[in-house]
Motif scaffolding. Structure first.
Motif, PDB file in Angstrom:
ATOM      1  N   PHE A 267       0.833  -1.203   0.000  1.00  0.00           N
ATOM      2  CA  PHE A 267       0.000   0.000   0.000  1.00  0.00           C
ATOM      3  C   PHE A 267       0.868   1.253   0.000  1.00  0.00           C
ATOM      4  O   PHE A 267       0.600   2.211  -0.745  1.00  0.00           O
ATOM      5  N   ALA A 268       1.941   1.242   0.814  1.00  0.00           N
ATOM      6  CA  ALA A 268       2.828   2.408   0.887  1.00  0.00           C
ATOM      7  C   ALA A 268       3.564   2.637  -0.430  1.00  0.00           C
ATOM      8  O   ALA A 268       4.007   3.756  -0.709  1.00  0.00           O
ATOM      9  N   ALA A 269       3.668   1.604  -1.262  1.00  0.00           N
ATOM     10  CA  ALA A 269       4.322   1.740  -2.565  1.00  0.00           C
ATOM     11  C   ALA A 269       3.311   2.040  -3.673  1.00  0.00           C
ATOM     12  O   ALA A 269       3.699   2.310  -4.811  1.00  0.00           O
ATOM     13  N   SER A 270       2.032   2.053  -3.352  1.00  0.00           N
ATOM     14  CA  SER A 270       1.001   2.253  -4.378  1.00  0.00           C
ATOM     15  C   SER A 270       0.686   3.732  -4.596  1.00  0.00           C
ATOM     16  O   SER A 270       1.127   4.603  -3.843  1.00  0.00           O
ATOM     17  N   ASP A 271      -0.143   3.987  -5.621  1.00  0.00           N
ATOM     18  CA  ASP A 271      -0.561   5.352  -5.941  1.00  0.00           C
ATOM     19  C   ASP A 271      -1.527   5.905  -4.902  1.00  0.00           C
ATOM     20  O   ASP A 271      -1.600   7.113  -4.709  1.00  0.00           O
ATOM     21  N   LYS A 272      -2.284   5.050  -4.218  1.00  0.00           N
ATOM     22  CA  LYS A 272      -3.274   5.488  -3.231  1.00  0.00           C
ATOM     23  C   LYS A 272      -2.619   6.022  -1.958  1.00  0.00           C
ATOM     24  O   LYS A 272      -3.240   6.761  -1.197  1.00  0.00           O
ATOM     25  N   TYR A 273      -1.370   5.653  -1.730  1.00  0.00           N
ATOM     26  CA  TYR A 273      -0.701   6.023  -0.488  1.00  0.00           C
ATOM     27  C   TYR A 273      -0.526   7.538  -0.354  1.00  0.00           C
ATOM     28  O   TYR A 273      -0.720   8.094   0.727  1.00  0.00           O
ATOM     29  N   ALA A 274      -0.180   8.228  -1.439  1.00  0.00           N
ATOM     30  CA  ALA A 274       0.077   9.670  -1.369  1.00  0.00           C
ATOM     31  C   ALA A 274      -1.166  10.418  -0.881  1.00  0.00           C
ATOM     32  O   ALA A 274      -1.076  11.274   0.014  1.00  0.00           O
ATOM     33  N   ALA A 275      -2.327  10.110  -1.453  1.00  0.00           N
ATOM     34  CA  ALA A 275      -3.561  10.790  -1.049  1.00  0.00           C
ATOM     35  C   ALA A 275      -3.889  10.468   0.414  1.00  0.00           C
ATOM     36  O   ALA A 275      -4.275  11.347   1.186  1.00  0.00           O
ATOM     37  N   TRP A 276      -3.718   9.208   0.808  1.00  0.00           N
ATOM     38  CA  TRP A 276      -3.985   8.821   2.194  1.00  0.00           C
ATOM     39  C   TRP A 276      -3.054   9.552   3.143  1.00  0.00           C
ATOM     40  O   TRP A 276      -3.471  10.076   4.176  1.00  0.00           O
TER      41      TRP A 276
ATOM     42  N   GLY B 166       5.570   3.305   6.780  1.00  0.00           N
ATOM     43  CA  GLY B 166       4.986   4.549   6.301  1.00  0.00           C
ATOM     44  C   GLY B 166       4.117   5.144   7.380  1.00  0.00           C
ATOM     45  O   GLY B 166       4.014   4.621   8.485  1.00  0.00           O
ATOM     46  N   GLY B 167       3.499   6.272   7.085  1.00  0.00           N
ATOM     47  CA  GLY B 167       2.668   6.950   8.060  1.00  0.00           C
ATOM     48  C   GLY B 167       3.411   8.111   8.690  1.00  0.00           C
ATOM     49  O   GLY B 167       4.444   8.567   8.183  1.00  0.00           O
ATOM     50  N   LEU B 168       2.900   8.587   9.796  1.00  0.00           N
ATOM     51  CA  LEU B 168       3.438   9.801  10.416  1.00  0.00           C
ATOM     52  C   LEU B 168       3.582   9.642  11.927  1.00  0.00           C
ATOM     53  O   LEU B 168       2.884   8.851  12.544  1.00  0.00           O
ATOM     54  N   LYS B 169       4.467  10.476  12.455  1.00  0.00           N
ATOM     55  CA  LYS B 169       4.558  10.670  13.900  1.00  0.00           C
ATOM     56  C   LYS B 169       4.358  12.153  14.125  1.00  0.00           C
ATOM     57  O   LYS B 169       4.710  12.976  13.269  1.00  0.00           O
ATOM     58  N   GLY B 170       3.798  12.494  15.260  1.00  0.00           N
ATOM     59  CA  GLY B 170       3.580  13.905  15.533  1.00  0.00           C
ATOM     60  C   GLY B 170       3.696  14.205  17.008  1.00  0.00           C
ATOM     61  O   GLY B 170       3.542  13.326  17.857  1.00  0.00           O
ATOM     62  N   ALA B 171       3.985  15.478  17.291  1.00  0.00           N
ATOM     63  CA  ALA B 171       4.078  15.909  18.683  1.00  0.00           C
ATOM     64  C   ALA B 171       3.803  17.409  18.757  1.00  0.00           C
ATOM     65  O   ALA B 171       3.985  18.133  17.772  1.00  0.00           O
ATOM     66  N   ASN B 172       3.354  17.842  19.905  1.00  0.00           N
ATOM     67  CA  ASN B 172       3.210  19.262  20.204  1.00  0.00           C
ATOM     68  C   ASN B 172       3.707  19.430  21.630  1.00  0.00           C
ATOM     69  O   ASN B 172       2.956  19.273  22.589  1.00  0.00           O
ATOM     70  N   PRO B 173       5.018  19.727  21.764  1.00  0.00           N
ATOM     71  CA  PRO B 173       5.613  19.823  23.093  1.00  0.00           C
ATOM     72  C   PRO B 173       4.930  20.876  23.977  1.00  0.00           C
ATOM     73  O   PRO B 173       4.813  20.674  25.185  1.00  0.00           O
ATOM     74  N   ALA B 174       4.447  21.947  23.394  1.00  0.00           N
ATOM     75  CA  ALA B 174       3.803  23.002  24.182  1.00  0.00           C
ATOM     76  C   ALA B 174       2.525  22.488  24.841  1.00  0.00           C
ATOM     77  O   ALA B 174       2.190  22.886  25.951  1.00  0.00           O
ATOM     78  N   LYS B 175       1.828  21.601  24.177  1.00  0.00           N
ATOM     79  CA  LYS B 175       0.585  21.047  24.716  1.00  0.00           C
ATOM     80  C   LYS B 175       0.793  19.688  25.399  1.00  0.00           C
ATOM     81  O   LYS B 175      -0.144  19.124  25.962  1.00  0.00           O
ATOM     82  N   GLY B 176       2.014  19.157  25.301  1.00  0.00           N
ATOM     83  CA  GLY B 176       2.284  17.845  25.893  1.00  0.00           C
ATOM     84  C   GLY B 176       1.611  16.706  25.144  1.00  0.00           C
ATOM     85  O   GLY B 176       1.241  15.707  25.744  1.00  0.00           O
ATOM     86  N   LEU B 177       1.468  16.860  23.833  1.00  0.00           N
ATOM     87  CA  LEU B 177       0.805  15.844  23.016  1.00  0.00           C
ATOM     88  C   LEU B 177       1.824  15.108  22.151  1.00  0.00           C
ATOM     89  O   LEU B 177       2.792  15.704  21.685  1.00  0.00           O
ATOM     90  N   ALA B 178       1.579  13.833  21.944  1.00  0.00           N
ATOM     91  CA  ALA B 178       2.406  13.032  21.042  1.00  0.00           C
ATOM     92  C   ALA B 178       1.501  12.001  20.384  1.00  0.00           C
ATOM     93  O   ALA B 178       0.548  11.527  20.994  1.00  0.00           O
ATOM     94  N   ALA B 179       1.794  11.677  19.144  1.00  0.00           N
ATOM     95  CA  ALA B 179       0.980  10.701  18.413  1.00  0.00           C
ATOM     96  C   ALA B 179       1.873   9.874  17.502  1.00  0.00           C
ATOM     97  O   ALA B 179       2.797  10.396  16.887  1.00  0.00           O
ATOM     98  N   ASP B 180       1.592   8.587  17.467  1.00  0.00           N
ATOM     99  CA  ASP B 180       2.286   7.679  16.556  1.00  0.00           C
ATOM    100  C   ASP B 180       1.222   7.149  15.603  1.00  0.00           C
ATOM    101  O   ASP B 180       0.456   6.255  15.934  1.00  0.00           O
TER     102      ASP B 180
END
Length: 196
Positions: free
Chosen positions: A101-110, A158-172
């Motif tokens: 899926f990560a190598a497919s064309d649908k991955y970019a839009a997702w 594939g996918g994302l990781k995210g954080a907002n240190p000011a708010k104390g938030l993290a997401a995998d």
């Protein structure tokens, strides 16, 4: 002499009769004593046999329970190993499908949709991370003010990781993390229960 012989004969008959009566009484007493002792011995022996039988029965029951418990434990271990093997094979196939899926064309839009949603959830000052190979796919994504996008090659599929240190938030929100989160659900709902 005749009278004397008769008296002597009667005397001998009387002595013989007394002797035979005494012998019969002794024989009867002996048989009674033997029977009484045999009854006592039988009772004692029956009680001993009964105790031995109860002891051996309990020992056999304990041994059978122990053997049954060991067999159940072995069966559970075998089933748990088979269950783990099925889960590992299933998740290996799912991981391969996610890589496809990560190598497919649908991955970019997702990925772009997920990046926008994650950045919005984390808010202003969010820090998003993606694989180096995925960064070009995210160039046109509108991020909140102060949000940054960096490379993180620890993201395997594939996918994302995210954080907002000011708010104390993290997401995998990586594909690997999403797959890992399904392990418990899979084991509970795949019909692979171990009931022995």
């Amino acid at each position: 002499m005749n009278e004397l012989d008769t008296r002597a004969g009667r005397f001998l008959d009387s002595i013989r009769a007394e002797g035979e009566a005494a012998c019969a009484a002794i024989k009867e007493e002996t048989e009674r004593t033997i029977n009484s002792q045999l009854d006592e011995t039988r009772k004692a022996e029956n009680a001993r046999v009964e105790r031995t039988l109860r002891f051996e029965t309990e020992r056999a029951r304990t041994r059978a329970n122990r053997d049954l418990s060991a067999a159940r434990m072995a069966a559970r271990a075998t089933l748990a190993a088979q269950r783990q093997q099925i889960a590992d094979e299933t998740f290996a196939k799912a991981k391969a499908q996610l890589a496809d899926f990560a190598a497919s064309d649908k991955y970019a839009a997702w990925l772009q949709t997920e990046a926008a949603a994650l950045a919005e959830a984390l808010g202003e000052g969010a820090q998003l991370a993606a694989r180096t190979a995925d960064l070009p796919l995210l160039q046109n994504v509108k991020l909140p003010a102060g949000a940054a996008l960096t490379a993180d090659d620890s993201i395997a599929i594939g996918g994302l990781k995210g954080a907002n240190p000011a708010k104390g938030l993290a997401a995998d929100d990586t594909l690997a993390a999403r797959l890992d989160a399904q392990h418990e659900w899979f084991l509970q709902n795949a019909g692979l229960e171990i009931n022995i």
